[in-house]
Design a protein around this motif. Sequence first.
Motif, PDB file in Angstrom:
ATOM      1  N   GLU A   1       7.331   8.167 -11.494  1.00 48.88           N
ATOM      2  CA  GLU A   1       8.766   6.793 -11.137  1.00 48.88           C
ATOM      3  C   GLU A   1       7.977   5.558 -10.610  1.00 48.88           C
ATOM      4  O   GLU A   1       8.852   4.180  -9.896  1.00 48.88           O
ATOM      5  CB  GLU A   1       9.147   7.358  -9.825  1.00 48.88           C
ATOM      6  CG  GLU A   1      10.111   8.656  -9.752  1.00 48.88           C
ATOM      7  CD  GLU A   1      10.711   9.696  -8.944  1.00 48.88           C
ATOM      8  OE1 GLU A   1      10.582   9.334  -8.249  1.00 48.88           O
ATOM      9  OE2 GLU A   1      11.032  10.291  -9.433  1.00 48.88           O
ATOM     10  N   PHE A   2       6.527   5.193 -10.289  1.00 53.09           N
ATOM     11  CA  PHE A   2       5.937   3.585  -9.689  1.00 53.09           C
ATOM     12  C   PHE A   2       4.853   3.021 -10.417  1.00 53.09           C
ATOM     13  O   PHE A   2       4.357   4.133 -11.621  1.00 53.09           O
ATOM     14  CB  PHE A   2       5.666   4.072  -8.230  1.00 53.09           C
ATOM     15  CG  PHE A   2       6.640   4.548  -7.540  1.00 53.09           C
ATOM     16  CD1 PHE A   2       7.633   3.306  -6.643  1.00 53.09           C
ATOM     17  CD2 PHE A   2       6.409   5.461  -6.372  1.00 53.09           C
ATOM     18  CE1 PHE A   2       8.567   3.855  -6.006  1.00 53.09           C
ATOM     19  CE2 PHE A   2       7.636   5.582  -5.298  1.00 53.09           C
ATOM     20  CZ  PHE A   2       8.652   4.772  -5.169  1.00 53.09           C
ATOM     21  N   THR A   3       5.316   2.848 -11.161  1.00 53.21           N
ATOM     22  CA  THR A   3       3.887   1.859 -11.556  1.00 53.21           C
ATOM     23  C   THR A   3       2.840   2.419 -10.997  1.00 53.21           C
ATOM     24  O   THR A   3       2.843   1.745  -9.790  1.00 53.21           O
ATOM     25  CB  THR A   3       3.826   0.286 -11.712  1.00 53.21           C
ATOM     26  OG1 THR A   3       5.500   0.337 -12.324  1.00 53.21           O
ATOM     27  CG2 THR A   3       2.929  -0.351 -12.800  1.00 53.21           C
ATOM     28  N   LYS A   4       1.721   3.074 -11.374  1.00 51.36           N
ATOM     29  CA  LYS A   4       0.468   2.993 -11.096  1.00 51.36           C
ATOM     30  C   LYS A   4      -0.768   2.381 -11.206  1.00 51.36           C
ATOM     31  O   LYS A   4      -0.824   1.096 -12.616  1.00 51.36           O
ATOM     32  CB  LYS A   4      -0.232   4.034 -12.299  1.00 51.36           C
ATOM     33  CG  LYS A   4       0.378   5.398 -11.791  1.00 51.36           C
ATOM     34  CD  LYS A   4      -0.102   6.572 -12.371  1.00 51.36           C
ATOM     35  CE  LYS A   4       0.838   8.014 -12.431  1.00 51.36           C
ATOM     36  NZ  LYS A   4      -0.410   8.619 -13.113  1.00 51.36           N
TER      37      LYS A   4
ATOM     38  N   ILE B   1       5.233  10.475  -2.452  1.00 55.53           N
ATOM     39  CA  ILE B   1       4.715   8.931  -3.204  1.00 55.53           C
ATOM     40  C   ILE B   1       4.129   9.221  -3.720  1.00 55.53           C
ATOM     41  O   ILE B   1       4.272   8.760  -5.490  1.00 55.53           O
ATOM     42  CB  ILE B   1       4.709   8.049  -1.874  1.00 55.53           C
ATOM     43  CG1 ILE B   1       5.454   7.571  -0.555  1.00 55.53           C
ATOM     44  CG2 ILE B   1       4.118   6.679  -2.545  1.00 55.53           C
ATOM     45  CD1 ILE B   1       6.479   6.841  -1.524  1.00 55.53           C
ATOM     46  N   ASP B   2       3.085   9.977  -4.131  1.00 57.57           N
ATOM     47  CA  ASP B   2       1.452  10.892  -4.785  1.00 57.57           C
ATOM     48  C   ASP B   2       2.970  11.998  -6.210  1.00 57.57           C
ATOM     49  O   ASP B   2       2.607  11.320  -7.268  1.00 57.57           O
ATOM     50  CB  ASP B   2       0.767  11.253  -3.799  1.00 57.57           C
ATOM     51  CG  ASP B   2      -0.401  10.659  -3.079  1.00 57.57           C
ATOM     52  OD1 ASP B   2       0.152   9.199  -3.487  1.00 57.57           O
ATOM     53  OD2 ASP B   2      -1.060  11.486  -2.397  1.00 57.57           O
ATOM     54  N   ARG B   3       3.320  12.862  -5.180  1.00 60.14           N
ATOM     55  CA  ARG B   3       4.322  12.979  -6.594  1.00 60.14           C
ATOM     56  C   ARG B   3       5.284  12.120  -7.435  1.00 60.14           C
ATOM     57  O   ARG B   3       5.031  12.394  -8.387  1.00 60.14           O
ATOM     58  CB  ARG B   3       4.933  14.441  -5.538  1.00 60.14           C
ATOM     59  CG  ARG B   3       4.399  15.301  -5.469  1.00 60.14           C
ATOM     60  CD  ARG B   3       5.322  16.655  -5.107  1.00 60.14           C
ATOM     61  NE  ARG B   3       6.089  16.312  -3.554  1.00 60.14           N
ATOM     62  CZ  ARG B   3       6.084  16.329  -2.789  1.00 60.14           C
ATOM     63  NH1 ARG B   3       4.786  17.123  -2.098  1.00 60.14           N
ATOM     64  NH2 ARG B   3       6.819  16.310  -1.587  1.00 60.14           N
TER      65      ARG B   3
ATOM     66  N   ALA C   1       8.414   2.124   4.296  1.00 56.36           N
ATOM     67  CA  ALA C   1       9.588   2.071   3.493  1.00 56.36           C
ATOM     68  C   ALA C   1      10.373   3.167   3.675  1.00 56.36           C
ATOM     69  O   ALA C   1      11.803   3.178   3.673  1.00 56.36           O
ATOM     70  CB  ALA C   1       9.339   1.118   2.933  1.00 56.36           C
ATOM     71  N   MET C   2      10.316   4.308   2.829  1.00 56.53           N
ATOM     72  CA  MET C   2      11.047   4.842   2.284  1.00 56.53           C
ATOM     73  C   MET C   2      11.509   6.173   3.058  1.00 56.53           C
ATOM     74  O   MET C   2      12.094   6.658   3.029  1.00 56.53           O
ATOM     75  CB  MET C   2      10.404   5.823   1.023  1.00 56.53           C
ATOM     76  CG  MET C   2      10.914   4.443  -0.260  1.00 56.53           C
ATOM     77  SD  MET C   2       9.678   5.135  -1.630  1.00 56.53           S
ATOM     78  CE  MET C   2      10.897   6.183  -1.896  1.00 56.53           C
TER      79      MET C   2
ATOM     80  N   THR D   1       0.950  -1.256   0.191  1.00 54.57           N
ATOM     81  CA  THR D   1      -0.374   0.188  -0.025  1.00 54.57           C
ATOM     82  C   THR D   1       0.387   1.480   0.178  1.00 54.57           C
ATOM     83  O   THR D   1       2.009   1.444   0.409  1.00 54.57           O
ATOM     84  CB  THR D   1      -0.820  -0.018   1.731  1.00 54.57           C
ATOM     85  OG1 THR D   1       0.456   0.128   2.322  1.00 54.57           O
ATOM     86  CG2 THR D   1      -1.430  -1.019   1.057  1.00 54.57           C
ATOM     87  N   VAL D   2       0.411   2.311  -0.364  1.00 59.43           N
ATOM     88  CA  VAL D   2       0.981   3.602   0.071  1.00 59.43           C
ATOM     89  C   VAL D   2       1.573   3.989   0.782  1.00 59.43           C
ATOM     90  O   VAL D   2       2.685   4.085   1.412  1.00 59.43           O
ATOM     91  CB  VAL D   2       0.018   4.917  -0.627  1.00 59.43           C
ATOM     92  CG1 VAL D   2       1.024   6.182  -0.171  1.00 59.43           C
ATOM     93  CG2 VAL D   2       0.125   4.818  -2.059  1.00 59.43           C
ATOM     94  N   GLY D   3       0.951   3.420   1.737  1.00 60.33           N
ATOM     95  CA  GLY D   3       0.936   4.157   3.556  1.00 60.33           C
ATOM     96  C   GLY D   3       2.414   2.857   4.398  1.00 60.33           C
ATOM     97  O   GLY D   3       3.480   3.312   4.298  1.00 60.33           O
ATOM     98  N   GLU D   4       1.826   1.221   3.380  1.00 60.13           N
ATOM     99  CA  GLU D   4       3.224   0.645   3.611  1.00 60.13           C
ATOM    100  C   GLU D   4       4.757   1.202   2.710  1.00 60.13           C
ATOM    101  O   GLU D   4       5.748   1.948   3.314  1.00 60.13           O
ATOM    102  CB  GLU D   4       3.141  -0.315   3.163  1.00 60.13           C
ATOM    103  CG  GLU D   4       2.486  -1.371   3.409  1.00 60.13           C
ATOM    104  CD  GLU D   4       1.951  -2.256   2.924  1.00 60.13           C
ATOM    105  OE1 GLU D   4       0.620  -3.614   4.404  1.00 60.13           O
ATOM    106  OE2 GLU D   4       2.002  -3.325   1.831  1.00 60.13           O
ATOM    107  N   ALA D   5       4.887   2.012   1.882  1.00 56.95           N
ATOM    108  CA  ALA D   5       5.671   2.717   0.683  1.00 56.95           C
ATOM    109  C   ALA D   5       5.936   3.502   1.467  1.00 56.95           C
ATOM    110  O   ALA D   5       7.482   3.839   1.694  1.00 56.95           O
ATOM    111  CB  ALA D   5       5.341   3.079  -0.573  1.00 56.95           C
ATOM    112  N   CYS D   6       5.131   4.453   2.555  1.00 54.93           N
ATOM    113  CA  CYS D   6       5.470   5.879   2.808  1.00 54.93           C
ATOM    114  C   CYS D   6       6.609   5.124   4.272  1.00 54.93           C
ATOM    115  O   CYS D   6       7.844   5.832   4.792  1.00 54.93           O
ATOM    116  CB  CYS D   6       4.112   6.523   3.892  1.00 54.93           C
ATOM    117  SG  CYS D   6       3.397   7.434   2.598  1.00 54.93           S
TER     118      CYS D   6
END
Length: 98
Positions: free
Chosen positions: A66-69, A58-60, A50-51, A43-48
């Motif tokens: 830079e990420f596959t949608k 992440i949305d930008r 992790a990074m 999810t986007v939260g997990e990516a937040c």
Amino acid sequence: MQLLQASGLPDSVGKIDAPAKTDKAPPPEKPDIDAYTEEELCTVGEACLAMNVSRSHIDRMRNREEFTKLENKNGRVRLVKAEVEAAKIWYSKRKGKL
């Protein structure tokens, strides 16, 4: 006369020869979310987490492609874990965190 026709300027009759239209490439197809298993997505939260960046960052990154949608039928967004892990490395190096 040929130069006038090639440039699109009016000829002696007053007609304008428009340049030939080029065929546009069809828009790229959306990647299929069903092609990935649930373990390969996050999810986007997990990516937040992790990074160590905000959701808006992440949305930008998604908007800059830079990420596959990937979106499922309910409109929920998923990211490919391998892309997030790779971005974590190059993003951290650029920011001087590694």
